[in-house]
Write a protein that holds these residues in place. Structure first.
Motif, PDB file in Angstrom:
ATOM      1  N   ASN A 196       0.885  -1.177  -0.002  1.00  0.00           N
ATOM      2  CA  ASN A 196       0.015   0.041  -0.058  1.00  0.00           C
ATOM      3  C   ASN A 196       0.810   1.141   0.075  1.00  0.00           C
ATOM      4  OD1 ASN A 196      -2.701  -0.641  -0.338  1.00  0.00           O
ATOM      5  ND2 ASN A 196      -2.498  -1.511   2.120  1.00  0.00           N
ATOM      6  N   GLY A 197       2.070   1.084  -0.822  1.00  0.00           N
ATOM      7  CA  GLY A 197       2.593   2.402  -0.805  1.00  0.00           C
ATOM      8  C   GLY A 197       2.607   3.246  -1.961  1.00  0.00           C
ATOM      9  N   ILE A 198       2.911   4.396  -1.971  1.00  0.00           N
ATOM     10  CA  ILE A 198       2.906   5.230  -3.404  1.00  0.00           C
ATOM     11  C   ILE A 198       4.208   5.491  -3.925  1.00  0.00           C
ATOM     12  CG2 ILE A 198       1.117   6.470  -2.554  1.00  0.00           C
ATOM     13  CD1 ILE A 198       2.906   9.053  -1.773  1.00  0.00           C
ATOM     14  N   GLY A 199       5.172   4.665  -3.365  1.00  0.00           N
ATOM     15  CA  GLY A 199       6.480   5.148  -4.087  1.00  0.00           C
ATOM     16  C   GLY A 199       7.464   4.025  -3.471  1.00  0.00           C
ATOM     17  N   SER A 242      -2.163   7.344  -7.706  1.00  0.00           N
ATOM     18  CA  SER A 242      -3.572   7.531  -8.128  1.00  0.00           C
ATOM     19  C   SER A 242      -4.417   7.000  -7.031  1.00  0.00           C
ATOM     20  CB  SER A 242      -3.708   6.843  -9.667  1.00  0.00           C
ATOM     21  OG  SER A 242      -3.426   5.438  -9.160  1.00  0.00           O
ATOM     22  N   GLN A 243      -5.572   7.346  -6.946  1.00  0.00           N
ATOM     23  CA  GLN A 243      -6.391   6.522  -5.964  1.00  0.00           C
ATOM     24  C   GLN A 243      -6.896   4.986  -6.486  1.00  0.00           C
ATOM     25  OE1 GLN A 243      -8.050   7.453  -3.214  1.00  0.00           O
ATOM     26  NE2 GLN A 243      -7.233   9.531  -3.240  1.00  0.00           N
ATOM     27  N   GLU A 244      -6.819   4.861  -7.778  1.00  0.00           N
ATOM     28  CA  GLU A 244      -7.117   3.560  -8.150  1.00  0.00           C
ATOM     29  C   GLU A 244      -6.231   2.615  -8.241  1.00  0.00           C
ATOM     30  OE1 GLU A 244      -7.643   6.450 -10.021  1.00  0.00           O
ATOM     31  OE2 GLU A 244      -9.616   6.972  -9.541  1.00  0.00           O
ATOM     32  N   ARG A 245      -4.843   3.085  -8.052  1.00  0.00           N
ATOM     33  CA  ARG A 245      -3.875   2.260  -8.058  1.00  0.00           C
ATOM     34  C   ARG A 245      -3.448   1.635  -9.241  1.00  0.00           C
ATOM     35  NH1 ARG A 245      -0.965   3.589  -4.647  1.00  0.00           N
ATOM     36  NH2 ARG A 245      -0.227   1.703  -3.632  1.00  0.00           N
ATOM     37  N   LEU A 296       3.038  14.431  -5.828  1.00  0.00           N
ATOM     38  CA  LEU A 296       4.035  13.798  -6.818  1.00  0.00           C
ATOM     39  C   LEU A 296       5.269  14.467  -6.787  1.00  0.00           C
ATOM     40  CD1 LEU A 296       4.394  11.699  -9.067  1.00  0.00           C
ATOM     41  CD2 LEU A 296       3.771  13.531 -10.683  1.00  0.00           C
ATOM     42  N   ALA A 297       5.515  15.886  -6.587  1.00  0.00           N
ATOM     43  CA  ALA A 297       6.732  16.465  -6.439  1.00  0.00           C
ATOM     44  C   ALA A 297       7.419  16.093  -5.212  1.00  0.00           C
ATOM     45  CB  ALA A 297       6.523  17.989  -6.512  1.00  0.00           C
ATOM     46  N   VAL A 298       6.750  15.655  -4.214  1.00  0.00           N
ATOM     47  CA  VAL A 298       7.029  15.097  -2.777  1.00  0.00           C
ATOM     48  C   VAL A 298       7.574  13.728  -2.956  1.00  0.00           C
ATOM     49  CG1 VAL A 298       6.451  14.494  -0.479  1.00  0.00           C
ATOM     50  CG2 VAL A 298       5.460  16.611  -1.101  1.00  0.00           C
ATOM     51  N   CYS A 299       6.791  12.975  -3.727  1.00  0.00           N
ATOM     52  CA  CYS A 299       7.079  11.653  -3.722  1.00  0.00           C
ATOM     53  C   CYS A 299       8.319  11.583  -4.560  1.00  0.00           C
ATOM     54  CB  CYS A 299       5.914  11.100  -4.366  1.00  0.00           C
ATOM     55  SG  CYS A 299       5.850   9.238  -4.253  1.00  0.00           S
TER      56      CYS A 299
END
Ligand code: NI
Length: 169
Positions: free
Chosen positions: A43-46, A64-67, A128-131
């Motif tokens: 469940n990570g974003i990066g 994205s919400q939808e992954r 996205l910039a943070v990630c």
């Protein structure tokens, strides 16, 4: 596809400097697939290759919400970063359960190769910039808790070591 174990802070391997990817070949495609599967499962974003003990400049992201919108960055470089900075709450799959504020540029421009080895230009702001900045730090051997005060960092280190011991039992 296969899940890959994620290194946990303060594992010293997280501090290794990643080398450029030499060729976007089958091995890299396999690694991308495995990293995406590992990131989604956790469940990570990066996720940066450094976090799975592969010290090459490769990052996968999906905010994205939808992954279902994976972003693959091979040999990424930040070519511009805004002077304007924001404090954002960050977390990391290598430091599970810990969230704290880190100040980063609120917008960036970056270049990277995509999955097919083609050059892509990325303009990012917000999450996205943070990630991207967070993941690119991993490639330099840097984990976000290194931005926190020594007191906080030590507290996190102690907690993580305790957690690791409990899991061994
Ligand atoms: Ni991280």
């Amino acid at each position: 596809m296969a899940l890959i174990p994620i290194l946990l802070y303060p594992d010293p391997r997280l501090n290794k400097l990643a080398k450029p990817v030499q060729a976007v070949d089958r091995r890299i495609h396999q690694l991308i697939d495995d990293m995406l599967e590992t990131m989604y499962e956790a469940n990570g974003i990066g996720l940066a290759a450094s976090q799975v003990d592969v010290h090459e400049r490769l990052v996968v992201i999906d905010i994205s919400q939808e992954r279902n919108q994976p972003l693959v960055l091979i040999n990424p470089e930040i070519v511009w970063a805004s002077e304007e900075k924001h404090l954002n709450e960050e977390g990391c799959l290598s430091v599970p359960g810990i969230y704290d504020g880190v100040e980063r540029s609120s917008a960036i421009k970056a270049t990277a190769l995509d999955r097919s080895g083609k050059q892509q230009n990325i303009e990012a702001e917000g999450l996205l910039a943070v990630c991207i900045q967070h993941e690119m730090d991993h490639l330099l051997g840097k984990v976000f808790v290194q931005y926190l005060s020594p007191l906080k960092r030590n507290r996190i280190k102690t907690k993580m070591i305790k957690l690791a011991r409990e899991e061994l039992r």
